[in-house]
Write a protein that holds these residues in place. Structure first.
Motif, PDB file in Angstrom:
ATOM      1  N   SER A 176       0.835  -1.213   0.000  1.00 34.31           N
ATOM      2  CA  SER A 176       0.000   0.000   0.000  1.00 34.31           C
ATOM      3  C   SER A 176       0.868   1.262   0.000  1.00 34.31           C
ATOM      4  CB  SER A 176      -0.986  -0.010   1.164  1.00 34.31           C
ATOM      5  OG  SER A 176      -0.283   0.087   2.366  1.00 34.31           O
ATOM      6  N   LEU A 177       2.020   1.191   0.692  1.00 38.42           N
ATOM      7  CA  LEU A 177       2.938   2.342   0.681  1.00 38.42           C
ATOM      8  C   LEU A 177       3.469   2.602  -0.724  1.00 38.42           C
ATOM      9  CD1 LEU A 177       5.323   2.219   3.774  1.00 38.42           C
ATOM     10  CD2 LEU A 177       3.951   4.130   2.974  1.00 38.42           C
ATOM     11  N   LEU A 178       3.838   1.508  -1.413  1.00 42.82           N
ATOM     12  CA  LEU A 178       4.368   1.662  -2.775  1.00 42.82           C
ATOM     13  C   LEU A 178       3.283   2.207  -3.697  1.00 42.82           C
ATOM     14  CD1 LEU A 178       6.553  -1.585  -3.173  1.00 42.82           C
ATOM     15  CD2 LEU A 178       7.255   0.697  -2.449  1.00 42.82           C
ATOM     16  N   GLN A 179       2.046   1.724  -3.494  1.00 47.87           N
ATOM     17  CA  GLN A 179       0.950   2.201  -4.344  1.00 47.87           C
ATOM     18  C   GLN A 179       0.682   3.692  -4.105  1.00 47.87           C
ATOM     19  OE1 GLN A 179      -1.920  -0.817  -3.323  1.00 47.87           O
ATOM     20  NE2 GLN A 179      -1.604  -1.894  -5.281  1.00 47.87           N
ATOM     21  N   GLN A 180       0.850   4.125  -2.841  1.00 48.86           N
ATOM     22  CA  GLN A 180       0.704   5.562  -2.539  1.00 48.86           C
ATOM     23  C   GLN A 180       1.721   6.372  -3.338  1.00 48.86           C
ATOM     24  OE1 GLN A 180       1.060   6.562   1.602  1.00 48.86           O
ATOM     25  NE2 GLN A 180      -0.514   5.085   2.191  1.00 48.86           N
ATOM     26  N   ARG A 181       2.961   5.871  -3.383  1.00 54.38           N
ATOM     27  CA  ARG A 181       4.010   6.600  -4.110  1.00 54.38           C
ATOM     28  C   ARG A 181       3.705   6.627  -5.605  1.00 54.38           C
ATOM     29  NH1 ARG A 181       8.276   8.467  -1.051  1.00 54.38           N
ATOM     30  NH2 ARG A 181       7.691   8.142   1.101  1.00 54.38           N
ATOM     31  N   VAL A 182       3.141   5.526  -6.094  1.00 54.24           N
ATOM     32  CA  VAL A 182       2.774   5.469  -7.515  1.00 54.24           C
ATOM     33  C   VAL A 182       1.680   6.508  -7.787  1.00 54.24           C
ATOM     34  CG1 VAL A 182       1.706   4.032  -9.301  1.00 54.24           C
ATOM     35  CG2 VAL A 182       3.495   3.085  -7.841  1.00 54.24           C
ATOM     36  N   ALA A 183       0.747   6.637  -6.822  1.00 57.97           N
ATOM     37  CA  ALA A 183      -0.337   7.611  -6.991  1.00 57.97           C
ATOM     38  C   ALA A 183       0.213   9.034  -7.098  1.00 57.97           C
ATOM     39  CB  ALA A 183      -1.306   7.497  -5.816  1.00 57.97           C
ATOM     40  N   PHE A 184       1.366   9.267  -6.491  1.00 59.18           N
ATOM     41  CA  PHE A 184       2.004  10.598  -6.585  1.00 59.18           C
ATOM     42  C   PHE A 184       2.887  10.723  -7.836  1.00 59.18           C
ATOM     43  CE2 PHE A 184       1.124  10.808  -1.971  1.00 59.18           C
ATOM     44  CZ  PHE A 184       0.470  12.033  -1.961  1.00 59.18           C
ATOM     45  N   GLY A 185       2.869   9.712  -8.689  1.00 64.80           N
ATOM     46  CA  GLY A 185       3.553   9.830  -9.982  1.00 64.80           C
ATOM     47  C   GLY A 185       4.853   9.071 -10.116  1.00 64.80           C
ATOM     48  N   ALA A 186       5.188   8.218  -9.153  1.00 61.81           N
ATOM     49  CA  ALA A 186       6.481   7.519  -9.227  1.00 61.81           C
ATOM     50  C   ALA A 186       6.388   6.252 -10.083  1.00 61.81           C
ATOM     51  CB  ALA A 186       6.944   7.147  -7.840  1.00 61.81           C
ATOM     52  N   LEU A 187       7.523   5.859 -10.587  1.00 58.93           N
ATOM     53  CA  LEU A 187       7.645   4.557 -11.246  1.00 58.93           C
ATOM     54  C   LEU A 187       8.463   3.666 -10.320  1.00 58.93           C
ATOM     55  CD1 LEU A 187       7.533   2.584 -13.655  1.00 58.93           C
ATOM     56  CD2 LEU A 187       9.569   3.700 -14.550  1.00 58.93           C
ATOM     57  N   ILE A 188       7.900   2.518  -9.941  1.00 59.42           N
ATOM     58  CA  ILE A 188       8.601   1.623  -9.027  1.00 59.42           C
ATOM     59  C   ILE A 188       8.808   0.275  -9.715  1.00 59.42           C
ATOM     60  CG2 ILE A 188       8.520   0.476  -6.772  1.00 59.42           C
ATOM     61  CD1 ILE A 188       6.800   2.793  -5.776  1.00 59.42           C
ATOM     62  N   ILE A 189      10.034  -0.150  -9.773  1.00 53.46           N
ATOM     63  CA  ILE A 189      10.336  -1.472 -10.336  1.00 53.46           C
ATOM     64  C   ILE A 189      10.897  -2.315  -9.199  1.00 53.46           C
ATOM     65  CG2 ILE A 189      11.697  -2.751 -12.036  1.00 53.46           C
ATOM     66  CD1 ILE A 189      11.802  -0.267 -13.742  1.00 53.46           C
ATOM     67  N   THR A 190      10.223  -3.412  -8.903  1.00 55.33           N
ATOM     68  CA  THR A 190      10.669  -4.235  -7.781  1.00 55.33           C
ATOM     69  C   THR A 190      10.841  -5.696  -8.187  1.00 55.33           C
ATOM     70  OG1 THR A 190      10.129  -4.998  -5.564  1.00 55.33           O
ATOM     71  CG2 THR A 190       8.260  -4.421  -6.950  1.00 55.33           C
ATOM     72  N   ALA A 191      12.008  -6.226  -7.927  1.00 55.37           N
ATOM     73  CA  ALA A 191      12.217  -7.662  -8.128  1.00 55.37           C
ATOM     74  C   ALA A 191      11.546  -8.373  -6.962  1.00 55.37           C
ATOM     75  CB  ALA A 191      13.703  -7.974  -8.140  1.00 55.37           C
ATOM     76  N   THR A 192      10.789  -9.395  -7.243  1.00 56.50           N
ATOM     77  CA  THR A 192      10.056 -10.053  -6.159  1.00 56.50           C
ATOM     78  C   THR A 192       9.731 -11.504  -6.494  1.00 56.50           C
ATOM     79  OG1 THR A 192       8.113  -9.886  -4.742  1.00 56.50           O
ATOM     80  CG2 THR A 192       7.802  -9.273  -7.034  1.00 56.50           C
ATOM     81  N   HIS A 193       9.521 -12.278  -5.425  1.00 55.43           N
ATOM     82  CA  HIS A 193       9.041 -13.662  -5.581  1.00 55.43           C
ATOM     83  C   HIS A 193       7.668 -13.815  -4.927  1.00 55.43           C
ATOM     84  CE1 HIS A 193      12.870 -15.126  -7.135  1.00 55.43           C
ATOM     85  NE2 HIS A 193      13.492 -14.491  -6.160  1.00 55.43           N
ATOM     86  N   ARG A 194       7.147 -12.741  -4.309  1.00 57.42           N
ATOM     87  CA  ARG A 194       5.888 -12.853  -3.560  1.00 57.42           C
ATOM     88  C   ARG A 194       4.684 -12.641  -4.473  1.00 57.42           C
ATOM     89  NH1 ARG A 194       6.666 -12.973   2.302  1.00 57.42           N
ATOM     90  NH2 ARG A 194       4.437 -12.526   2.554  1.00 57.42           N
ATOM     91  N   ALA A 195       3.733 -13.600  -4.398  1.00 55.90           N
ATOM     92  CA  ALA A 195       2.547 -13.553  -5.253  1.00 55.90           C
ATOM     93  C   ALA A 195       1.710 -12.303  -4.973  1.00 55.90           C
ATOM     94  CB  ALA A 195       1.712 -14.814  -5.024  1.00 55.90           C
ATOM     95  N   GLU A 196       1.651 -11.845  -3.684  1.00 47.42           N
ATOM     96  CA  GLU A 196       0.833 -10.670  -3.352  1.00 47.42           C
ATOM     97  C   GLU A 196       1.304  -9.447  -4.112  1.00 47.42           C
ATOM     98  OE1 GLU A 196       2.475 -12.805  -1.231  1.00 47.42           O
ATOM     99  OE2 GLU A 196       2.054 -12.121   0.805  1.00 47.42           O
ATOM    100  N   ILE A 197       2.626  -9.277  -4.177  1.00 51.26           N
ATOM    101  CA  ILE A 197       3.167  -8.092  -4.857  1.00 51.26           C
ATOM    102  C   ILE A 197       2.933  -8.206  -6.361  1.00 51.26           C
ATOM    103  CG2 ILE A 197       5.272  -6.754  -5.319  1.00 51.26           C
ATOM    104  CD1 ILE A 197       6.325  -7.567  -2.598  1.00 51.26           C
ATOM    105  N   ILE A 198       3.166  -9.417  -6.885  1.00 55.58           N
ATOM    106  CA  ILE A 198       2.993  -9.615  -8.336  1.00 55.58           C
ATOM    107  C   ILE A 198       1.541  -9.349  -8.733  1.00 55.58           C
ATOM    108  CG2 ILE A 198       3.154 -11.313 -10.212  1.00 55.58           C
ATOM    109  CD1 ILE A 198       5.354 -12.709  -8.478  1.00 55.58           C
TER     110      ILE A 198
END
Lengths: 214, 526
Positions: A176-198
């Motif tokens: 939810s924190l990352l989504q907040q930052r995206v709402a403010f216009g950021a681009l976030i690229i995250t390497a992940t193995h977690r299904a929730e994030i994907i």
């Protein structure tokens, strides 16, 4: 400018080893992008290349139309990353360290300390503000590393498995924190193995093992 | 929005207020300690040394003939400073500050300038302080007046600043540029031994003229070039702006961890941090092909080629150490003179330390020797064969490099060393290798019994001395061997006997510490 990150035929090799097979991608801001793939497919190498810490062997990579270049202050202002565990000050409390990061980006000291407390609260570790890093558990240290990264401004954020050591609730909080930052216009690229994030990402980029490595 | 300078000041303010500030107690205690040690230890000792020093010998040290040696030593220091910068340059912040501030859009020059200039000034002051101690003793003999003393101390300060600037270059340059610079400086230094004009082209080579009583202009030239270097660092934006953050951060992390290890007595772990990482090479070279007796040699050769910088370090340090030892050797034994001790002991000790450090990367294969001993007992191999295989590379390479360094001194025009001196140097190399072997075989954990108090009459506890001996055993054994050669007025045959016994004892002790006996064989069915 709509396209924030463009990679064309980007590949990284070290002598005979292929660290990142040829990869092309386009990512536009704002978005949360999940970088997936098995171990050894080059996720971390791609993130390091985007962060300007690794030179590509072939192809090119552009961030806001220019190659990532650590000596360019504009690039450093635009791109933040959490790829390795960042160094922490042994004799400074978490709040003091976060405040130092904030004042280095132009906040005044009082606002920086208030902002530091808010960041810790957002990451559910507000009660740890007066502790020292050596007093934290592995999960708490990971949350503090995220706090250090999120305390600075950025247009592009590169994260390498930010869910390490975190329980399910904290992973949801992180999303939810990352989504907040995206709402403010950021681009976030995250390497992940977690299904929730994907599942909650706007886009998924899957890296595959190079044919030579198989 | 505040300016970069204000942002930096605010960040440093928080850091200095919490982590980075020395307390008033620290500052005053440091000043007290420096003053106390200088007044009650250094000055009296230097005064006594100066009083004891034979004026004829002091005069000999400052004759024009010594100028090439002084210039060559300064050139060696310059190359060492350049390489030191690759490992630890003067641009240093704490890891947290380096990571935080170098990631901001504040120009790097603004972040790094102040710490760099402070470090450069500190190196200059340290060089001047060390030089002042030695020069004070020489001045007392009357070889030169106090004006010349002042000039030489000023030259040492400027020379120290130059060395720090070279270390900065080592930190800033790419590996290829660094190698090129080191080769050019070394070549200039070597040519300076033959052509006196070349000395003007070596870093700080002008100080040689000052040493032998020439005009005072070299001090001005040294100061001007040092100042020019400092101004260039400050004025050229790219000098500090293009310093890779990863390099500064890695060095900061490493020195920070090394300090922590050292503070807890784990010197070996601190040294381990500075080992170079192996490169990806020679994966397909068969290690089992060819004669079995040469397999260790082949493996060690491949390991060395995978870490070429370590090999290069050995190729520089071992011959340099051997050369210093060969210079010191003529004073040993029969031609021993009291006053020469002041020159030969520091030369010998410096040579021994360089030699010991140089043999480190050559004896890397011994790290695995303990495992090979265990495997030998388990699988029925010959443990003596394992030792033989692993001895070849260190012994051969150390022997060749030592002979090269020692022969270089013997063939120098006007050298007092004859062909028997390299034999001394080779014997000391054998002692250094024996010390390395001992260090590789013994456990890295301090034995518990060493921590128990050892009280001698007068209620003095020697337990701390035991721990210091344990931590520095390798260097202590090597330096003891050298001092035995240089200081003791013994006949050559006795010295060979003493050194031989030392080497044998150390090897047997090292072997015994592994817990494997020479006679260990394959397990037999009961």
């Amino acid at each position: 400018m709509t396209a924030s990150v463009i990679c064309r035929g980007l590949g990284v090799s070290a002598e005979e080893a292929v660290l990142l097979p040829e990869t092309s991608l386009t990512a536009e801001k704002p978005a949360l992008i999940a970088l997936t793939g098995a171990n050894g497919t080059g996720k971390t190498t791609l993130l390091k290349t985007l962060a300007g810490r690794q030179l590509p062997s072939i192809g090119e990579c552009l961030i806001n139309g220019r190659p990532p270049y650590e000596f360019d202050p504009a690039f450093r202002a635009a791109a933040a990353s959490l790829i390795d565990t960042p160094p922490m000050a042994r004799d400074m409390t978490l709040c003091e360290q976060l405040a130092l990061v904030r004042v280095s980006w132009g906040e005044d000291e009082a606002a920086a300390f208030t902002g530091a407390e808010q960041t810790l609260e957002q990451l559910t570790i507000a009660e740890l503000g007066e502790r020292f890093p050596y007093e934290l558990s592995a999960g708490q240290l990971q949350l503090f590393a995220l706090a250090l990264t999120l305390s600075r401004p950025f247009e592009l954020l590169l994260l390498d498995e930010p869910e390490r050591h975190l329980d399910t609730d904290r992973v949801q909080r992180l999303i939810s924190l990352l989504q907040q930052r995206v709402a403010f216009g950021a681009l976030i690229i995250t390497a992940t193995h977690r299904a929730e994030i994907i599942s909650q990402a706007d886009q998924q980029i899957a890296l595959n093992r190079s044919p030579a490595a198989e | 929005m505040s300016t970069p300078a204000q942002r930096l000041k605010a960040a440093r303010g928080i850091h200095l207020g919490r982590e980075g500030a020395p307390t008033a107690g620290d500052r005053w205690f440091s000043l007290y300690l420096i003053g106390f040690v200088t007044a009650f230890y250094i000055l009296p000792v230097v005064y006594v040394v100066g009083d004891f020093l034979d004026p004829d010998f002091a005069l000999q040290l400052t004759q024009p003939q010594s100028e090439p040696v002084i210039t060559a030593a300064l050139t060696l220091l310059a190359v060492a400073a350049l390489w030191t910068g690759r490992i630890q340059g003067p641009v240093l912040l704490t890891p947290f500050l380096a990571h935080t501030l170098l990631g901001t859009d504040i120009p790097r020059r603004r972040v790094l300038l102040l710490p760099t200039l402070k470090a450069v000034a500190c190196v200059g002051m340290a060089a001047a302080g060390l030089a002042a101690v030695g020069l004070f003793a020489l001045t007392l003999t009357g070889v030169w007046d106090w004006d010349r003393f002042g000039l030489l101390v000023a030259a040492a300060f400027a020379g120290g600043v130059q060395l720090a600037l070279l270390a900065f270059l080592g930190q800033r340059l790419s590996l290829r540029a660094l190698l090129f610079s080191a080769v050019v400086i070394s070549a200039a230094g070597a040519l300076g031994l033959v052509f006196s004009e070349m000395r003007l082209a070596t870093p700080a080579g002008w100080s040689g003229l000052l040493w032998t009583g020439g005009a005072a202009w070299p001090v001005a030239a040294l100061a001007l070039t040092a100042a020019a270097g400092v101004i260039l660092i400050a004025a050229i934006p790219a000098a500090l702006d293009r310093l890779p953050a990863a390099r500064v951060l890695n060095q900061s992390r490493r020195i920070s961890e090394a300090r922590l290890f050292t503070s807890t007595g784990s010197i070996n772990d601190a040294v381990e941090l500075f080992r170079s990482k192996p490169a990806h090479r020679f994966h397909r070279v068969p290690v089992t092909a060819g004669p079995a007796a040469l397999s260790g040699l082949r493996q060690d050769l491949i390991s060395a080629l995978r870490s070429p910088l370590s090999l290069l370090g050995a190729a520089v340090l071992v011959p340099a150490g051997a050369a210093l030892l060969t210079l010191a050797a003529p004073a040993a034994g029969e031609s021993f003179q009291d006053s020469n001790l002041l020159a030969t002991v520091p030369l010998g000790v410096a040579g021994a330390v360089l030699l010991f450090l140089g043999t480190g990367s050559l004896s890397e294969g011994w790290r695995q020797l303990k495992n090979e001993f265990d495997a030998a007992a388990l699988f029925g191999w010959s443990s003596a064969g394992a030792l033989g295989r692993r001895l070849l590379w260190p012994v051969l390479t150390s022997g060749v490099l030592t002979t090269a360094g020692a022969a270089g001194v013997v063939v120098l025009p006007g050298s007092a060393a004859q062909w028997k001196e390299p034999a001394w140097t080779l014997a000391v190399t054998a002692a250094a290798l024996a010390a390395r072997f001992f260090q590789s075989m013994r456990s890295r954990n301090i034995p518990v019994e060493f921590l128990a108090p050892t009280v001698i009459p007068g209620r003095v506890d020697l337990s701390a001395v035991k721990i210091l001996l344990w931590l520095g055993d390798g260097i202590i054994i090597t330096v003891t061997a050298v001092l035995a050669v240089v200081v003791l007025p013994l006949q050559p045959s006795t010295l060979v006997g003493v050194l031989g016994a030392l080497i044998l004892t150390v090897m047997i002790w090292g072997w015994a510490r592994t817990g494997v006996q020479m006679t260990a064989g394959p397990p037999r069915p009961v």
